[in-house]
Design a protein around this motif. Structure first.
Motif, mmCIF file in Angstrom:
data_model
loop_
_atom_site.group_PDB
_atom_site.id
_atom_site.type_symbol
_atom_site.label_atom_id
_atom_site.label_comp_id
_atom_site.label_asym_id
_atom_site.label_seq_id
_atom_site.Cartn_x
_atom_site.Cartn_y
_atom_site.Cartn_z
ATOM 1 N N GLU A 28 19.019 64.785 32.950
ATOM 2 C CA GLU A 28 18.767 64.262 34.296
ATOM 3 C C GLU A 28 17.460 64.832 34.857
ATOM 4 O OE1 GLU A 28 22.032 64.643 37.050
ATOM 5 O OE2 GLU A 28 20.801 63.950 38.729
ATOM 6 N N VAL A 67 27.712 57.280 26.709
ATOM 7 C CA VAL A 67 28.306 57.707 27.984
ATOM 8 C C VAL A 67 27.241 58.399 28.841
ATOM 9 C CG1 VAL A 67 29.978 59.319 29.001
ATOM 10 C CG2 VAL A 67 30.660 57.830 27.092
ATOM 11 N N LEU A 68 26.431 59.238 28.206
ATOM 12 C CA LEU A 68 25.356 59.912 28.935
ATOM 13 C C LEU A 68 24.400 58.890 29.539
ATOM 14 C CD1 LEU A 68 23.894 62.677 29.555
ATOM 15 C CD2 LEU A 68 22.508 62.194 27.526
ATOM 16 N N ASP A 118 25.058 55.797 30.358
ATOM 17 C CA ASP A 118 25.707 55.109 31.471
ATOM 18 C C ASP A 118 25.703 55.978 32.730
ATOM 19 O OD1 ASP A 118 26.096 53.069 29.682
ATOM 20 O OD2 ASP A 118 28.236 53.455 29.378
ATOM 21 N N GLN A 119 25.885 57.276 32.534
ATOM 22 C CA GLN A 119 25.847 58.182 33.689
ATOM 23 C C GLN A 119 24.454 58.233 34.302
ATOM 24 O OE1 GLN A 119 27.086 61.778 31.767
ATOM 25 N NE2 GLN A 119 29.281 61.423 32.136
ATOM 26 N N LYS A 144 22.346 57.554 38.064
ATOM 27 C CA LYS A 144 21.799 58.721 38.770
ATOM 28 C C LYS A 144 20.308 58.685 39.032
ATOM 29 C CE LYS A 144 25.017 62.485 38.141
ATOM 30 N NZ LYS A 144 25.611 63.228 37.040
#
Ligand SMILES: *Cc1c(COP(=O)(O)O)cnc(C)c1O
Length: 235
Positions: free
Chosen positions: A141, A179-180, A182-183, A187
């Motif tokens: 992130e 999954v990462l 999609d997160q 964000k």
């Protein structure tokens, strides 16, 4: 005995089958033929067999092949040495292996100097093995926020390598990358970040990767090694 064209066609069919089994459209999947072990003559044969995308992991082999066949799309998938960045930027259609933050500034400077926007993927070490390079999932992130300021770089998604392990562990690695992604879509939003691409899956595991959402698979031995392709069909 099998020809390169037969082996490439076989990979295309298996990838198509894996996509259909997963309820996905085969057109979503790009097959990068990893030509790092072969010479320019074999690249020529691969082009004739219908290969469009090639992958190289060293600048020494990227540059002569890219110069000989600039009409192909050359993906850079290897360790990026800072002093080689200016050789890669602009030559590579997509750089898969951006694995640390100090590369952003250097890639940005090289892309700006070349007057282009360079497409890149962030390499993520999903499995957490010491021997693997890439961002830790927890660092991604922050990395995306930092790279969002680089106007000459476009982040198209993520890349990962699965460990040499049993299938459930390989699958969990690929799923972890999806999954990462999609997160992160939820964000971090910036005009130069669109996380559509997931580069994951090699000769031994690309069907699993496609089931878990790969949009780019990197296949070397199944296309370029007759021996590997033979053991594959026998087992
Ligand atoms: C060599 C390589 C591949 C291809 O591996 P095969 O097992 O030969 O299909 C894929 N990705 C990377 C980063 C590689 O270095």
């Amino acid at each position: 005995m099998s020809s390169l064209k037969e082996r490439y066609d076989a990979v295309c069919s298996s990838a198509t089958q894996a996509a259909q089994d997963a309820g996905r459209s085969p057109s979503e999947i790009c097959i990068v033929a990893v030509s790092k072990t072969v010479g320019v003559d074999v690249v020529k044969e691969a082009l004739a067999a219908g290969v469009v995308d090639f992958g190289e992991n060293r600048t020494d082999s990227l540059l002569p092949k890219q110069a000989a066949y600039p009409q192909a799309r050359w993906h850079f998938i290897g360790n990026i040495q800072s002093r080689k960045i200016k050789d890669i930027v602009g030559k590579a259609y997509l750089i898969h292996s951006v694995d640390r933050r100090d590369l952003f500034e250097k890639l940005e400077a090289a892309a700006e100097a070349a007057g282009i926007v360079q497409d890149i993927l962030l390499e993520v070490n999903v499995s957490g093995e010491e021997s693997k390079s890439g961002f830790r999932p927890s660092e991604v992130e922050e990395a995306l926020r930092e790279v969002s300021a680089c106007r000459h770089l476009k982040v198209c998604g993520f890349m990962t390598m699965a460990p040499q392990a049993e299938q459930p562990i390989i699958r969990a690695t690929f799923k972890g990358l999806r999954v990462l992604r999609d997160q992160m879509v939820g964000k971090v939003s910036a005009s130069n970040i669109s996380l559509d691409e997931l580069s994951m899956g090699m000769s031994g595991d690309y069907a699993i990767a496609i089931e878990e959402g790969a949009t780019i698979i990197r296949v070397g031995r199944s296309i370029f090694s007759e021996e590997f392709a033979n053991t594959e069909t026998k087992s």
